[in-house]
Structures are given as C-alpha cells and as structure tokens.
Design an enzyme around this catalytic site. Structure first.
Site, PDB file in Angstrom:
ATOM      1  N   TRP A  63       0.824  -1.216   0.000  1.00 39.84           N
ATOM      2  CA  TRP A  63       0.000   0.000   0.000  1.00 39.84           C
ATOM      3  C   TRP A  63       0.858   1.266   0.000  1.00 39.84           C
ATOM      4  O   TRP A  63       1.850   1.337   0.748  1.00 39.84           O
ATOM      5  CB  TRP A  63      -0.869   0.008   1.263  1.00 39.84           C
ATOM      6  CG  TRP A  63      -1.506   1.325   1.559  1.00 39.84           C
ATOM      7  CD1 TRP A  63      -0.961   2.376   2.268  1.00 39.84           C
ATOM      8  CD2 TRP A  63      -2.801   1.761   1.151  1.00 39.84           C
ATOM      9  NE1 TRP A  63      -1.853   3.421   2.325  1.00 39.84           N
ATOM     10  CE2 TRP A  63      -2.993   3.072   1.640  1.00 39.84           C
ATOM     11  CE3 TRP A  63      -3.843   1.167   0.408  1.00 39.84           C
ATOM     12  CZ2 TRP A  63      -4.166   3.802   1.433  1.00 39.84           C
ATOM     13  CZ3 TRP A  63      -5.006   1.900   0.197  1.00 39.84           C
ATOM     14  CH2 TRP A  63      -5.154   3.192   0.710  1.00 39.84           C
ATOM     15  N   ASN A  65       0.230   5.776   0.024  1.00 42.81           N
ATOM     16  CA  ASN A  65      -0.653   6.934  -0.126  1.00 42.81           C
ATOM     17  C   ASN A  65       0.170   8.213  -0.272  1.00 42.81           C
ATOM     18  O   ASN A  65       1.029   8.260  -1.161  1.00 42.81           O
ATOM     19  CB  ASN A  65      -1.796   6.974   0.899  1.00 42.81           C
ATOM     20  CG  ASN A  65      -1.432   6.874   2.354  1.00 42.81           C
ATOM     21  OD1 ASN A  65      -0.865   5.887   2.802  1.00 42.81           O
ATOM     22  ND2 ASN A  65      -1.773   7.886   3.121  1.00 42.81           N
ATOM     23  N   ASP A  66      -0.093   9.231   0.516  1.00 43.48           N
ATOM     24  CA  ASP A  66       0.415  10.589   0.246  1.00 43.48           C
ATOM     25  C   ASP A  66       1.898  10.675  -0.126  1.00 43.48           C
ATOM     26  O   ASP A  66       2.743  10.084   0.549  1.00 43.48           O
ATOM     27  CB  ASP A  66       0.260  11.479   1.490  1.00 43.48           C
ATOM     28  CG  ASP A  66      -1.087  11.368   2.155  1.00 43.48           C
ATOM     29  OD1 ASP A  66      -1.920  10.565   1.712  1.00 43.48           O
ATOM     30  OD2 ASP A  66      -1.299  12.092   3.146  1.00 43.48           O
ATOM     31  N   TRP A 125       3.118   9.886   9.983  1.00 36.79           N
ATOM     32  CA  TRP A 125       2.206  10.344   8.946  1.00 36.79           C
ATOM     33  C   TRP A 125       2.827  11.498   8.158  1.00 36.79           C
ATOM     34  O   TRP A 125       3.997  11.821   8.315  1.00 36.79           O
ATOM     35  CB  TRP A 125       0.858  10.717   9.573  1.00 36.79           C
ATOM     36  CG  TRP A 125       0.102   9.522  10.098  1.00 36.79           C
ATOM     37  CD1 TRP A 125       0.558   8.225  10.196  1.00 36.79           C
ATOM     38  CD2 TRP A 125      -1.239   9.503  10.606  1.00 36.79           C
ATOM     39  NE1 TRP A 125      -0.422   7.424  10.721  1.00 36.79           N
ATOM     40  CE2 TRP A 125      -1.529   8.172  10.989  1.00 36.79           C
ATOM     41  CE3 TRP A 125      -2.227  10.485  10.791  1.00 36.79           C
ATOM     42  CZ2 TRP A 125      -2.775   7.810  11.526  1.00 36.79           C
ATOM     43  CZ3 TRP A 125      -3.461  10.122  11.322  1.00 36.79           C
ATOM     44  CH2 TRP A 125      -3.721   8.796  11.673  1.00 36.79           C
ATOM     45  N   SER A 126       1.991  12.148   7.341  1.00 37.63           N
ATOM     46  CA  SER A 126       2.532  13.046   6.313  1.00 37.63           C
ATOM     47  C   SER A 126       3.210  14.298   6.846  1.00 37.63           C
ATOM     48  O   SER A 126       2.954  14.746   7.959  1.00 37.63           O
ATOM     49  CB  SER A 126       1.415  13.450   5.349  1.00 37.63           C
ATOM     50  OG  SER A 126       1.071  12.333   4.574  1.00 37.63           O
ATOM     51  N   ASP A 192      -0.190  17.014   9.181  1.00 34.67           N
ATOM     52  CA  ASP A 192       0.398  17.296   7.873  1.00 34.67           C
ATOM     53  C   ASP A 192       1.013  18.697   7.770  1.00 34.67           C
ATOM     54  O   ASP A 192       0.525  19.554   7.019  1.00 34.67           O
ATOM     55  CB  ASP A 192      -0.633  17.112   6.744  1.00 34.67           C
ATOM     56  CG  ASP A 192      -1.427  15.822   6.853  1.00 34.67           C
ATOM     57  OD1 ASP A 192      -0.903  14.861   7.456  1.00 34.67           O
ATOM     58  OD2 ASP A 192      -2.563  15.762   6.350  1.00 34.67           O
ATOM     59  N   GLU A 246      -6.648  18.342   5.198  1.00 31.19           N
ATOM     60  CA  GLU A 246      -5.454  17.509   5.219  1.00 31.19           C
ATOM     61  C   GLU A 246      -4.438  18.102   4.251  1.00 31.19           C
ATOM     62  O   GLU A 246      -4.784  18.818   3.305  1.00 31.19           O
ATOM     63  CB  GLU A 246      -5.796  16.080   4.793  1.00 31.19           C
ATOM     64  CG  GLU A 246      -6.796  15.397   5.726  1.00 31.19           C
ATOM     65  CD  GLU A 246      -6.872  13.902   5.484  1.00 31.19           C
ATOM     66  OE1 GLU A 246      -6.425  13.151   6.360  1.00 31.19           O
ATOM     67  OE2 GLU A 246      -7.373  13.483   4.426  1.00 31.19           O
ATOM     68  N   ASP A 279     -10.865  15.971   3.607  1.00 32.63           N
ATOM     69  CA  ASP A 279     -11.105  14.617   4.074  1.00 32.63           C
ATOM     70  C   ASP A 279     -12.529  14.173   3.726  1.00 32.63           C
ATOM     71  O   ASP A 279     -12.763  13.008   3.402  1.00 32.63           O
ATOM     72  CB  ASP A 279     -10.897  14.612   5.598  1.00 32.63           C
ATOM     73  CG  ASP A 279     -10.638  13.232   6.140  1.00 32.63           C
ATOM     74  OD1 ASP A 279     -10.325  12.337   5.346  1.00 32.63           O
ATOM     75  OD2 ASP A 279     -10.762  13.050   7.371  1.00 32.63           O
TER      76      ASP A 279
END
Ligand SMILES: *[C@@H]1O[C@H](CO)[C@@H](O)[C@H](O)[C@H]1NC(C)=O
Ligand SMILES: *[C@@H]1O[C@H](CO)[C@@H](O)[C@H](O)[C@H]1NC(C)=O
Ligand SMILES: *[C@@H]1O[C@H](CO)[C@@H](O)[C@H](O)[C@H]1NC(C)=O
Ligand SMILES: *[C@@H]1O[C@H](CO)[C@@H](O)[C@H](O)[C@H]1NC(C)=O
Ligand SMILES: *[C@@H]1O[C@H](CO)[C@@H](O)[C@H](O)[C@H]1NC(C)=O
Ligand SMILES: *[C@@H]1O[C@H](CO)[C@@H](O)[C@H](O)[C@H]1NC(C)=O
Length: 580
Positions: A63, A65-66, A125-126, A192, A246, A279
């Site tokens: 997986w 994502n960002d 996280w980002s 973020d 986000e 979001d």
C-alpha cells in the site's frame, strides 16, 4: 535556456533576504527497519500484472498513499511517501524513500522515517521538507503518540555529505507541537505540516491542517530557531463547511511567468496559493490570493471559493498532493497520490494499492484566475521516436479513427482540434454549473451538436471495453462558447466491481480563438488527462479485462452531429521507466 535566465531575473525582483538558522542537532542512530516479508509471496510474484504501471511511480508491492517531503538536494530529487511495509491495505505507516536524477527513473532506499520514538510510536504520517539556509534539509511530520494524539515532529539528515540522505535522525525535543489543555487543538485533527516559510522578520512559519466541527482551518505556528514553535493566535485561513483540512500546501506564484518561486519568496507582485485536501470529499482544492506577512492572514481573491464549489487541481482521482520548489530548474513541481478504484479484496489479491501521478510543473495562468499544470518535460525522454502523426484530418459525425503503430496500453497522446463554427453547438443552460453531473448526463454515448469528440483509450477492438476522454462545446445565449471536458469510465471494464465514476471539468478556453488540446498519459490502469494545455486535469483508474497489453487499442472519435477537424495528433509508445 532563455526561460531559466528569465526565472533568475524574476527572483531578483521579488526576493527578500534570509537569516541563518542553526539547528541544535541530537544524534540518535536508528537501526534500519526490517521490512517483514509475506512468507508465501515476494515482490517477484507481482511483476507481470496487467494493471501495474510502466512509467507512473509505484513500489514493487504493498500500500502507498500521500507523497511526502519532495525536494531536491545536491542535484538529487527525493520522493518520500506513506507506505505500509506489511501489506496492500493502509496501516503500519512509514516514510518510504526513493531518489532520482530526472523525476522519472527512481532508485529505492530503505524507509527514511519509521516509528522509533514515543512521539511517533503509533505511526509516521505526512509532512514536508524545508531547505534551511546553508542547504540544510529538515522534515516536519505528524507522529502518532502513545495516546493516539497527532503531534508534529522534526527529523534531519544524519549525514549532509550523502546526497541520497539515506539516514534520518529525530530530535529528542519531539514533539515540537502538540495539542494540550490551553491551545484548544483537537488531538485527532491536527496533521500534515507544510513546508515552512520565512518572513522578512526572519521568523519561520508553518501551517498545519485542523478543524472544529465542520470549520476547517490551517493552524499557524512560528519559530525563530525551527525547534521552539509557538502557536499564532489566529489561523492562516479558515472556511466553514469544509471539514478537516489535510495536507495543506501554501506557496507563492509569480504572475505572467511559468517560473516557480522559493516558498519563502515575498514581494509586491507575488500571489499565493492555498491548497487543501478535504477529508470529507477526497479532492484537492485551491484558491489564489494574497498573503499579508504582517498579520499572517491569507485572503483568497474575489470570486475564488474555498471547498467543494471551488477549483480542483484534478477533477478525477488525485489527493493529498504536495508541491516543492525545484531550485535547479526554477520551477514548482506538484506530486499527487492516485488511489485504486477496485475493491479492497482486489487490492489484496493483486498485492499492491496506490500510485503517484506524473510530477507536474505548476504555475499561474495568464488570467491570474487559475493554475496550469503540465507533466514535467523529463517525461518526454520515455517517448519512442518518431511519433505516429495525423495532420488536418476531418473526423466525420460518428467516425472512429484508429491510431495504429503505438503500444496503446503505455502511451502519451497529444491531440488538438480546430473548430471554426459553433452555430451547431447545443445551447448551454445556466443551471448546468456542475461539470461532473453534466458529463454523466451527456456521456460519451449521448450525441450532441459539437461533441462528444476526443480520445477512446484502453479500448478493445470489439468496442466492449473503452474509456472516453472527450470535449463537448456548448454555446451560451450570447453565443460565447462553454467547453466541457469529460473522462467517462462507464464502459472501462467488463468487471462490474470497479468504481466507474465519470468525471468532468469546465475548461476555460475559447475554442474558436485557440485550438482545443488534450493530452492523455495512458499507463495500463491510469488515464491522466490534461485539457486546454493543462487548464483542466482529470485522472482516472480503469481495469479493462480484455483491452490489456497488446490487445489495447487507441482511437480518436467524434460522436457529434457535426464534423470536427483534428489539427494535429501525435502518439508515442512509452518506454518503461526504471522505478523499482
Ligand atoms: C500472504 O500471502 C498469502 C497467500 O497469498 C495470503 O493468504 C495472505 O493474506 C498474505 N498475508 C499478508 C499479510 O499480506
Ligand atoms: C475532533 O476530531 C475528531 C476526528 O475527526 C472528531 O470525531 C471530533 O468530532 C472532533 N471534535 C470537534 C470538536 O471537532
Ligand atoms: C498588512 O496588514 C497590515 C495591518 O493590517 C496593513 O497595515 C498592511 O497594509 C497590509 N499589507 C498589505 C500588503 O496589504
Ligand atoms: C479512493 O477510491 C475510492 C473508490 O474509488 C473512493 O471512494 C475514495 O474516496 C478514494 N479515496 C481517496 C483518498 O482518494
Ligand atoms: C448515458 O446517458 C444516457 C442518457 O442520460 C443514459 O441512458 C445511459 O445509460 C448513459 N450511458 C452510460 C454508459 O452511462
Ligand atoms: C454515438 O451516439 C449514438 C447516439 O446517441 C449512440 O447510440 C452511440 O452509442 C454513440 N457511439 C459511441 C461510440 O459512443
């Protein structure tokens, strides 16, 4: 090149000075993360699948994502991204890391940031990179702490002489920003951090997305030394009914120029862009406006709207995007995540989920009212030469013209249409303000006066499967044209389990004055399209069952009642990029 010296000139006219900031470094050494392998499978098992991309960025499996912390350092481009080292669904998130000399071919490194401290024990996280004066990159990112609170942490390279910046250390002062009893920040809605920018007062600023009920906003923090951060009294910007913001992105753009600006650039002619990833709707929206560094307030220009009635970077699948300033080529580059349109079960079966869009050069349109995006020119090295060309071809009403001689499942196509007369165009109704709705109503199989015409891609020869990317031109009561661009996925696959949403956008071009252009990057399961020379972008994921590999076909089509002229069409087979 003339363009680059013009960019330099522009910089001199708008640039303010920088102060020097010294970081207090703490030198923890972390052992490399051991990526757990599925005992029964290896990335090798996933290599020859019809939906894996040839030139869009994706790791061998699992997986993603960002995109995170994109930057250039010592001539090397860095891409970090949210990654689950253990499977094809979201979870166990670390910052995976790849580097490149050209933004197209990539070399993978071990994850750069992974849980190793109390302040990120439940996830990394980002976040974003900032290049501090003296060419010192730092990363601010969101950590998930033992209480599942979202906090902001810092990491910096262990060895600045390594252009690949393979190892990152974290400050023992982390977290640098955290929700507490006095600052009234929702600990589940605080994430973020942006690239930081420095004002003429030498103070650094960073924005972090948040919300209270459905009021979305960007919290502002300030710091003199990049380690001690103080929350500003007021947010940089806020908007009702937008929900959680986000991956906020905030950066300057130059009027009447394709050049990018360093994120700290301020000046009388500089405009600013605020991008929010909502979001609630999973789209990336932006406004163009003014930033007052005295009040630290951002104000969108008149007529521009925050949120779902506003402008989107991409009207299809494209989320959690982030830009960076490429100082080597004086341009601003946009990265965005394209997720899957298949079921989670299908993702697990194929062993991977998520790709990154082709990096796009992004700049202010001449009108000042929107941004323009265009794939970085480095992509063109993958084009096989010469292209298949078509010039001045009349496409009759109902005509389907096959473009042969290209690998239609992995191609780059540019087409321009010439329109001289809109008298036969359908009349535009003022209530048709929602482009996606209009594309659904007037899909590829609904005949119009002037449209649909465009490209039919990833098509089977028996017309059972295809994706249509097309225009439809309307005329208003005053005879002014309205151009609609659609990406119709409704026939894209015989598999009924996929999300086949049709996407749409209005394109702010006058098709009588300018030729109407469309470029589509076709890459097995991706159709990334740029209408009106990059004024409207639509990215789609599609999963044909029969129209795969050498069975995929490419056509230009016109299903209107009027003929249109293809002014030029160039189609290139695309080589594979070296990615993993
Ligand atoms: C590992 O592979 C097996 C066999 O394909 C599969 O059943 C299992 O779900 C996989 N486990 C993970 C964690 O992906
Ligand atoms: C805080 O954020 C969480 C997660 O989105 C949400 O469930 C909760 O309602 C938020 N509280 C307020 C007051 O907005
Ligand atoms: C910024 O705001 C201050 C204080 O309200 C004001 O005096 C100044 O003129 C503003 N600057 C610009 C460029 O609008
Ligand atoms: C991912 O795709 C699904 C299904 O196509 C969609 O409903 C969802 O909103 C997407 N998520 C993001 C973050 O784009
Ligand atoms: C296209 O639109 C027509 C008319 O609204 C509708 O009947 C048809 O089902 C649509 N086709 C697809 C493939 O969505
Ligand atoms: C063209 O339009 C006709 C009439 O609306 C429709 O029946 C046909 O399916 C369309 N053809 C294509 C290729 O979409």
């Amino acid at each position: 090149m003339a363009k680059f010296s013009l960019c330099l000139l522009l910089l001199f006219t708008v640039l303010f000075g920088h102060g020097i900031v010294e970081l207090e470094a703490t030198h923890h050494i972390y052992s490399r993360l051991q990526t757990p392998q599925n005992e029964t499978k290896t990335p090798w098992d996933y290599r020859f699948q019809p939906y894996r991309t040839g030139y869009h960025f994706q790791p061998p499996w699992h997986w993603i994502n960002d995109p995170n912390g994109p930057m250039i350092y010592k001539g090397i481009y860095h891409l970090f991204y949210q990654y689950n080292p253990k499977g094809a669904v979201w979870g166990n998130i670390v910052w995976a890391h790849s580097t490149s000399r050209d933004l197209i071919n990539w070399f993978p490194h071990p994850p750069a940031i992974f849980p190793s401290q109390k302040s990120d024990v439940n996830g990394c996280w980002s976040g974003s990179a900032t290049i501090l004066p003296g060419e010192k990159p730092v990363i601010l990112y969101t950590g998930i702490d033992p209480d599942k609170k979202q906090v902001q942490n810092i990491a910096y390279p262990k060895d600045l002489s390594d252009p690949y910046l393979k190892e990152w250390v974290k400050s023992d002062k982390n977290p640098l920003m955290a929700p507490d009893n006095v600052n009234n920040i929702n600990a589940s809605s605080f994430r973020d951090p942006t690239t930081a920018w420095q004002g003429p007062d030498n103070i650094w600023r960073v924005a972090i997305g948040s919300k209270i009920n459905d009021l979305g906003f960007a919290i502002l923090y300030k710091s003199k030394d990049f380690l001690n951060w103080v929350k500003a009294k007021r947010p940089l910007h806020a908007a009702r009914h937008t929900g959680m913001w986000e991956c906020v992105d905030f950066y300057p753009v130059a009027p009447n120029s394709h050049c990018g600006l360093d994120t700290s650039t301020l000046g009388p002619n500089v405009k600013h862009v605020l991008k929010i990833s909502l979001d609630d709707t999973k789209h990336d929206y932006y406004t163009i406006g003014s930033y007052n560094y005295t009040t630290d307030k951002y104000t969108p220009d008149k007529g521009l709207i925050d949120g779902d009635a506003g402008l989107k970077y991409d009207y299809g699948k494209f989320y959690a995007s982030k830009t960076f300033f490429d100082s080597a080529k004086s341009r601003r580059i946009l990265w965005g995540w394209i997720n899957e349109s298949q079921s989670v079960a299908d993702d697990i079966k194929k062993g991977w989920a998520g790709v990154q869009a082709i990096p796009r050069n992004i700049y202010l349109d001449g009108s000042g009212k929107q941004l323009v995006q265009w794939p970085v020119s480095e992509l063109e090295q993958l084009r096989s030469s010469p292209p298949i060309n078509v010039f001045d071809k009349r496409l009759e009403a109902g005509e389907l013209h096959e473009v042969t001689g290209v690998t239609a499942a992995q191609a780059d196509v540019e087409i321009t249409f010439e329109i001289t007369d809109i008298s036969k165009a359908e009349e535009y109704r003022p209530r048709w303000t929602h482009a996606q709705w209009l594309c659904n109503t007037k899909n590829a199989s609904v005949r119009g006066g002037l449209g649909p015409f465009g490209l039919r891609v990833l098509a089977s020869s028996d017309s059972q499967e295809y994706t249509s990317v097309f225009f439809r031109v309307f005329k208003k009561a005053d005879n002014k044209p309205v151009v609609l661009m659609c990406s119709d996925q409704s026939r894209s696959s015989l598999n009924e389990d996929n999300d086949k949403t049709t996407y749409g956008a209005f394109v702010d071009v006058d098709p009588i004055k300018d030729k109407l252009s469309l470029r589509s990057l076709i890459d097995h399961s991706i159709v990334e399209s740029f209408g009106g020379s990059g004024r409207a972008c639509i990215t789609a994921r599609v999963y044909p069952i029969t129209a795969i590999e050498d069975k995929a076909r490419l056509y230009a089509f016109n299903n209107a009642t009027e003929a249109v002229t293809i002014s030029t069409l160039s189609a290139w087979s695309m080589k594979k990029a070296q990615i993993s």
